[in-house]
Design an enzyme around this catalytic site. Structure first.
Site, PDB file in Angstrom:
ATOM      1  N   LYS A 122       0.852  -1.188   0.000  1.00 52.79           N
ATOM      2  CA  LYS A 122       0.000   0.000   0.000  1.00 52.79           C
ATOM      3  C   LYS A 122       0.882   1.231   0.000  1.00 52.79           C
ATOM      4  O   LYS A 122       2.030   1.179   0.440  1.00 52.79           O
ATOM      5  CB  LYS A 122      -0.888   0.031   1.250  1.00 52.79           C
TER       6      LYS A 122
HETATM    7  P1  NAD Z   1     -13.250   7.733  -2.788  1.00 56.01           P
HETATM    8  O1  NAD Z   1     -12.229   8.754  -2.440  1.00 56.01           O
HETATM    9  O2  NAD Z   1     -13.674   7.583  -4.209  1.00 56.01           O
HETATM   10  O3  NAD Z   1     -14.586   8.018  -1.935  1.00 56.01           O
HETATM   11  C1  NAD Z   1     -14.591   8.077  -0.538  1.00 56.01           C
HETATM   12  C2  NAD Z   1     -15.981   8.527  -0.079  1.00 56.01           C
HETATM   13  O4  NAD Z   1     -16.020   8.501   1.350  1.00 56.01           O
HETATM   14  C3  NAD Z   1     -16.326   9.951  -0.478  1.00 56.01           C
HETATM   15  O5  NAD Z   1     -17.719  10.035  -0.767  1.00 56.01           O
HETATM   16  C4  NAD Z   1     -16.001  10.757   0.787  1.00 56.01           C
HETATM   17  O6  NAD Z   1     -16.748  11.971   0.869  1.00 56.01           O
HETATM   18  C5  NAD Z   1     -16.435   9.767   1.848  1.00 56.01           C
HETATM   19  N1  NAD Z   1     -15.805  10.005   3.140  1.00 56.01           N
HETATM   20  C6  NAD Z   1     -14.513  10.353   3.390  1.00 56.01           C
HETATM   21  N2  NAD Z   1     -14.319  10.489   4.708  1.00 56.01           N
HETATM   22  C7  NAD Z   1     -15.488  10.189   5.310  1.00 56.01           C
HETATM   23  C8  NAD Z   1     -15.928  10.144   6.657  1.00 56.01           C
HETATM   24  N3  NAD Z   1     -15.098  10.458   7.654  1.00 56.01           N
HETATM   25  N4  NAD Z   1     -17.217   9.777   6.909  1.00 56.01           N
HETATM   26  C9  NAD Z   1     -18.047   9.466   5.899  1.00 56.01           C
HETATM   27  N5  NAD Z   1     -17.700   9.494   4.605  1.00 56.01           N
HETATM   28  C10 NAD Z   1     -16.437   9.862   4.310  1.00 56.01           C
HETATM   29  O7  NAD Z   1     -12.709   6.366  -2.183  1.00 56.01           O
HETATM   30  P2  NAD Z   1     -13.048   4.886  -2.659  1.00 56.01           P
HETATM   31  O8  NAD Z   1     -12.050   4.488  -3.674  1.00 56.01           O
HETATM   32  O9  NAD Z   1     -14.508   4.770  -2.941  1.00 56.01           O
HETATM   33  O10 NAD Z   1     -12.664   4.099  -1.322  1.00 56.01           O
HETATM   34  C11 NAD Z   1     -13.593   3.975  -0.243  1.00 56.01           C
HETATM   35  C12 NAD Z   1     -13.136   2.828   0.649  1.00 56.01           C
HETATM   36  O11 NAD Z   1     -13.074   1.624  -0.128  1.00 56.01           O
HETATM   37  C13 NAD Z   1     -11.750   2.990   1.269  1.00 56.01           C
HETATM   38  O12 NAD Z   1     -11.743   2.410   2.557  1.00 56.01           O
HETATM   39  C14 NAD Z   1     -10.856   2.190   0.337  1.00 56.01           C
HETATM   40  O13 NAD Z   1      -9.679   1.727   0.974  1.00 56.01           O
HETATM   41  C15 NAD Z   1     -11.774   1.050  -0.022  1.00 56.01           C
HETATM   42  N6  NAD Z   1     -11.426   0.368  -1.261  1.00 56.01           N
HETATM   43  C16 NAD Z   1     -11.415   1.010  -2.452  1.00 56.01           C
HETATM   44  C17 NAD Z   1     -11.100   0.324  -3.614  1.00 56.01           C
HETATM   45  C18 NAD Z   1     -11.129   0.965  -4.980  1.00 56.01           C
HETATM   46  O14 NAD Z   1     -11.017   0.231  -5.972  1.00 56.01           O
HETATM   47  N7  NAD Z   1     -11.300   2.265  -5.102  1.00 56.01           N
HETATM   48  C19 NAD Z   1     -10.785  -1.045  -3.548  1.00 56.01           C
HETATM   49  C20 NAD Z   1     -10.814  -1.695  -2.315  1.00 56.01           C
HETATM   50  C21 NAD Z   1     -11.144  -0.967  -1.177  1.00 56.01           C
END
Ligand code: NAD
Length: 432
Positions: A122
């Site tokens: 990561k």
């Molecule tokens: P992103 O940046 O596209 O979206 C994150 C969302 O969460 C946004 O809507 C933001 O406003 C909201 N957010 C941020 N802080 C917050 C809080 N304190 N309370 C409530 N909402 C909050 O991110 P993403 O890529 O959708 O990732 C979201 C989660 O999924 C993360 O934990 C990430 O590690 C995990 N994840 C993502 C992927 C991927 O392919 N993008 C893959 C596996 C896991």
């Protein structure tokens, strides 16, 4: 040999550079699984810490030219035993070494659980990307890439998007790396734009994979998708795609949120209207098609399916007993604490744990890397079909183990992954 650490020691990482609440959660989850599976103590102690850790600081020039900020960045590789390492890059103002290390460890178990030929890694930069202009973000990304360039490579360590990064950031990483070696290397990152060698279906893969699993889990616990309600925390990549695909399944999505709060409408939300609102206003707040609700209240809404798809540490000992869902489908990494897990077990909530729930992203990232290294592209139907097969097979393996060994789904998923890594370590032997 006596173990270096006693399992369940609350302060396992206290004296290490990696210590943070999230790293402790990752270690304790691992130790709980290790104890259940009676993992070899030497292997257990070896897997408690990342194999390689790089911490960098570098300057980032703001657009006004005079203002130069020093920012911190990280790249962590947890296990190099399984092949190249793989893991996203997170841009967030709270990123620290412990958080990145926890995420790297979870990537190891996730890749092994999904039978992907990778160890976990990561990366992260401690900034709020929303405070940067596009040109500042580009400069920051290019400099960060150069700072970690000795660690990454298409056969060594392949980054991907995570919170706060997207396909544009991946394009800049790919370009910076390619400039350094003198030719185009699309396979250095996954989650890049399709025109640069990205895979069809990658952007939505995490949400799509999660919804494949939700359908399987719903079937298992006797929920009908067409008669169910869902609540989604997070309206980013994972949350917005999961919500859209849940609606496609006939499920009513009654609440969704972003960092500033959410909207709630028991009759179901109009997602297209929400996208239009967010495109215009940059946030969900003010959306007229529902009532405002804060992130804490949202988690406690009565619903069938709850999807945390934002940040870690959302479901804790404090609020777990007030959850009213039947199925908890973790899109985010680390949304549930160890104490909350025990409470959810007692309440009979069926949990799709993060390392399984959000594994659709790394699975299609693997497909992207395979297509890039073969110079051959697959159709969207092929990708989604393969994704479904891989997700369902991992779900079935995990469910089978959980039933056979009377474990909750998180412990079963962790053991599925850890066992494979332990087996590979024993087969490779110890150098020298
Ligand atoms: P992103 O940046 O596209 O979206 C994150 C969302 O969460 C946004 O809507 C933001 O406003 C909201 N957010 C941020 N802080 C917050 C809080 N304190 N309370 C409530 N909402 C909050 O991110 P993403 O890529 O959708 O990732 C979201 C989660 O999924 C993360 O934990 C990430 O590690 C995990 N994840 C993502 C992927 C991927 O392919 N993008 C893959 C596996 C896991």
């Amino acid at each position: 040999m006596s173990p270096i650490f006693h399992p369940f020691d609350q302060h396992v990482a206290d004296n290490t550079e990696w210590d943070s609440p999230m790293f402790r959660l990752a270690q304790q989850q691992f130790l709980r699984a290790a104890e259940v599976m009676q993992l070899d103590e030497n292997i257990r102690d070896r897997l408690l810490f990342p194999q390689r850790t790089l911490m960098v600081s570098f300057p980032c020039r703001r657009d006004d030219y005079a203002n130069v900020e020093t920012v911190f960045g990280y790249r962590v590789q947890h296990v190099l035993t399984m092949g190249p390492t793989k893991g996203g890059i997170r841009y967030h103002e709270d990123v620290n070494l412990g958080e990145v290390s926890a995420l790297a460890m979870w990537m190891t178990w996730k890749c092994a659980l999904m039978h992907l030929p990778y160890g976990g890694a990561k990366g992260g930069v401690r900034i709020d990307p929303h405070q940067l202009t596009r040109s500042e973000l580009q400069r920051l990304t290019r400099r960060y890439t150069l700072e970690i360039i000795s660690m990454i490579g298409p056969d060594k360590d392949i980054p991907a998007p995570d919170m706060g990064t997207d396909e544009q950031v991946m394009a800049w990483i790919m370009d910076t790396y390619s400039q350094q070696v003198g030719y185009s290397v699309p396979e250095i990152v996954t989650g890049k734009p399709v025109v640069l060698g990205g895979s069809l279906g990658r952007t939505e893969a995490t949400g799509r994979g999660l919804v494949f699993l939700i359908c399987e889990a719903a079937n298992h616990i006797g929920l009908k998708m067409t008669e169910s309600t869902a609540v989604v925390q997070g309206f980013g990549n994972v949350g917005s795609n999961a919500a859209r695909l849940l609606i496609e399944q006939g499920t009513r999505v009654i609440a969704i949120s972003d960092i500033n709060g959410g909207v709630h409408n028991p009759k179901g939300l109009d997602l297209q209207a929400i996208h239009a609102h967010v495109a215009e206003h940059g946030q969900l707040a003010g959306f007229a098609g529902g009532d405002p609700i804060d992130n804490a209240q949202l988690l406690e809404l009565e619903c069938d399916i709850l999807v945390p798809a934002a940040v870690q540490n959302q479901i804790t000992a404090e609020n777990a007993s007030r959850l009213k869902c039947k199925l908890l489908a973790e899109g985010a990494n680390g949304p549930t604490t160890l104490e909350a897990d025990s409470i959810l077990d007692e309440m009979g909530v069926f949990v799709l744990p993060d390392i399984l729930g959000n594994a659709g992203g790394v699975t299609v990232s693997y497909f992207e890397w395979v297509q890039d290294t073969q110079n051959f592209t697959w159709t969207l139907a092929e990708i989604n079909g393969r994704l479904q097969k891989v997700m369902v097979a991992a779900f079935e393996r995990t469910l089978l183990r959980s039933q056979r060994e009377k474990l909750n789904m998180r412990t079963a998923a962790l053991i599925e992954g850890i066992e494979r890594v332990a087996q590979a370590k024993l087969l490779r032997g110890l150098f020298p």
